[in-house]
Design an enzyme around this catalytic site. Structure first.
Site, PDB file in Angstrom:
ATOM      1  N   HIS A  78     -22.576  13.898   3.648  1.00  0.00           N
ATOM      2  CA  HIS A  78     -21.436  14.682   3.206  1.00  0.00           C
ATOM      3  C   HIS A  78     -21.366  14.649   1.682  1.00  0.00           C
ATOM      4  O   HIS A  78     -21.476  13.584   1.079  1.00  0.00           O
ATOM      5  CB  HIS A  78     -20.136  14.127   3.778  1.00  0.00           C
ATOM      6  CG  HIS A  78     -20.148  13.972   5.267  1.00  0.00           C
ATOM      7  ND1 HIS A  78     -19.524  12.927   5.911  1.00  0.00           N
ATOM      8  CD2 HIS A  78     -20.724  14.729   6.243  1.00  0.00           C
ATOM      9  CE1 HIS A  78     -19.689  13.043   7.218  1.00  0.00           C
ATOM     10  NE2 HIS A  78     -20.422  14.126   7.443  1.00  0.00           N
ATOM     11  N   TYR A 141     -14.298   2.689   0.421  1.00  0.00           N
ATOM     12  CA  TYR A 141     -14.688   3.415  -0.785  1.00  0.00           C
ATOM     13  C   TYR A 141     -13.480   3.945  -1.534  1.00  0.00           C
ATOM     14  O   TYR A 141     -12.446   4.283  -0.950  1.00  0.00           O
ATOM     15  CB  TYR A 141     -15.658   4.550  -0.456  1.00  0.00           C
ATOM     16  CG  TYR A 141     -15.222   5.517   0.616  1.00  0.00           C
ATOM     17  CD1 TYR A 141     -14.726   6.778   0.297  1.00  0.00           C
ATOM     18  CD2 TYR A 141     -15.333   5.184   1.962  1.00  0.00           C
ATOM     19  CE1 TYR A 141     -14.347   7.677   1.280  1.00  0.00           C
ATOM     20  CE2 TYR A 141     -14.968   6.071   2.948  1.00  0.00           C
ATOM     21  CZ  TYR A 141     -14.470   7.323   2.612  1.00  0.00           C
ATOM     22  OH  TYR A 141     -14.092   8.208   3.591  1.00  0.00           O
TER      23      TYR A 141
END
Length: 470
Positions: A78, A141
């Site tokens: 992605h 993240y």
């Protein structure tokens, strides 16, 4: 053994380090992890230390966690339109990336095993994927933009043979992959992630035209397309597509600015608009380049440095000084201060050339001293500051060489036009009797610009080239 000694099992973990990879901007960090009998501790994001080692100061705004219950969970590729810093809080993953940015590195891949001692900085345009190597892996993240529902992003098929990614757990035997990720297109059909754009305001002005030439990839707009004094219009603009704003829009009718009609317009364009743009720059992490003028000084000093206190004489200078202060509130800003701009449009040099050709003998002020700034030189300096990532702040930018008066320039134009320079009559500022006050000394100190690695072209040489092209 006392309690402190029992807990202190690892007092000297490996130091923080940053390593480059085959993908430009994709950085691998070795993180110090402090262990004791209670577990471990690490700084997953430490701005001061990490940026000192070369990690971009990417200003994260959102933290995400992905729990992977079973070994072999695989997600990606992605390419969301933001930067991210990935690591794991528990377990380990095989991380893989493919560059989807246009250019020579498009399609290039990289792989790294990530455990709690490793983090990877993933720049915008690089597609991210990972495969959990242990049950109960917590993948986390930081990102520097907010996720927006309903927005699709470029993706690439995990199993594309062109990528030749050595997945530890075969995608067709044991790996857990969502139907959506299995349906992603191959690299050959992937949509490249376009770079963030540059916006030029004031596109019809002398500087705006020069900037459009120097930045051909930029989106140049006039007031009809984007009114930068209109807060609602600015709020509706798709700022997530941009990285840089070059604000060349300005109200420059110096004498009209002193009138009841001109004063509000001057303040709206020169002061209010830079404040609005600075706020947008803060919210969207843009670099704002704002163009200023020698008129922010009263002209008493013979040489003006960037750090001289502002002391404008008239409405134009006051509104520009206010704009300088507003623009400087943007964390990433360049206030580029110039004088006596000459470009493609109405300007003093063109007026003198026209008078020389039509046989006129003008009266020109001789007690105002400065340097010409050719718009293409101003654009060239702007590109230099951006490309070299010069320290943010204020920079004086004019052409170089010895200072001259307006009368000196007029005589030079006459001579280069085949006219007798003596046909130019020198007068004083008092004799000219302008509506708005002008600074007597407009010479800007160029030492900061030169220290940043830019050597301005000589003004007289540039004048000869400009007239030769007319």
């Amino acid at each position: 053994m006392n309690a402190a000694a029992e807990l202190a099992l690892d007092l000297a973990p490996a130091p923080l380090s940053v390593q480059e990879t085959a993908l430009p901007g994709l950085l691998v960090l070795q993180l110090p992890v402090h262990h004791d009998l209670r577990g471990w501790f690490k700084e997953a994001w430490q701005r001061q230390a990490m940026t000192a080692l070369g990690l971009p100061d990417f200003e994260p705004v959102q933290q995400n966690m992905s729990w992977n219950a079973q070994r072999g969970t695989t997600r990606g590729f992605h390419a969301e339109p933001w930067d991210k810093l990935v690591t794991v809080a528990h377990g380990s993953v095989f991380g893989a990336w493919v560059d989807l940015r246009p250019g020579p590195s498009f399609g290039r891949t990289a792989q790294v095993r990530i455990d709690p001692t490793v983090a990877v900085f993933v720049p915008r345009g690089v597609a991210n994927a990972y495969q959990s190597l242990e049950d109960g892996t917590a993948y986390c993240y930081l990102v520097n933009d907010h996720w927006r529902p309903g927005v699709g992003y470029p993706a690439v098929n995990l199993a594309d043979p062109e990528l030749d990614v050595p997945w530890p757990i075969a995608l067709d035997r044991g790996a857990r992959v969502s139907p959506k990720d299995r349906a992603n297109p191959p690299l050959a059909e992937a949509i490249p992630v376009p770079p963030l754009k540059t916006l030029i305001t004031g596109a019809q002005g002398q500087l705006g035209r020069a900037l459009a030439t120097a930045f051909p990839e930029a989106h140049a707009v006039g007031r009809h397309e984007l009114d930068i004094t209109d807060a609602a219009a600015l709020a509706a603009w798709p700022w997530h597509e941009y990285a840089v704003v070059l604000n060349a829009a300005a109200y420059t009718a110096v004498d009209v600015a002193e009138s009841a009609e001109g004063r509000p317009s001057a303040w709206a364009v020169n002061a209010t608009a830079p404040g609005l743009l600075a706020r947008i720059a803060r919210e969207h992490r843009l670099t704002l380049v704002h163009y200023s003028t020698d008129y922010v000084f009263d002209g008493h000093a013979e040489l003006h440095s960037e750090d001289e206190p502002l002391s404008p004489l008239g409405v134009y200078g006051q509104s520009k000084a206010a704009g300088d202060l507003a623009a400087a509130t943007a964390p990433r800003h360049y206030v580029v201060r110039s004088s006596w701009v000459v470009g493609q449009g109405h300007n003093f040099v063109r007026t003198m050339r026209r008078l020389a050709r039509t046989g006129a003998s003008p009266r020109v002020v001789g007690d105002q001293v400065g340097r010409l700034t050719f718009a293409d030189e101003l654009a060239r300096a702007t590109r230099h500051l951006l490309e070299t990532r010069a320290a943010y702040g204020t920079y004086n930018v004019t052409n170089g060489g010895a200072p001259t008066s307006w009368a000196d320039i007029a005589r030079e134009v006459f001579a280069l036009s085949g006219r007798d320079p003596g046909d130019v009559t020198e007068i004083s500022s008092a004799q000219y009797a302008a509506v708005a006050p002008r600074p007597r000394h407009s010479v800007l100190d160029l030492s900061r610009l030169q220290a940043a690695g830019f050597d301005p072209a000589d003004a007289r040489s540039a004048l000869r080239s400009y007239l030769a092209a007319e």
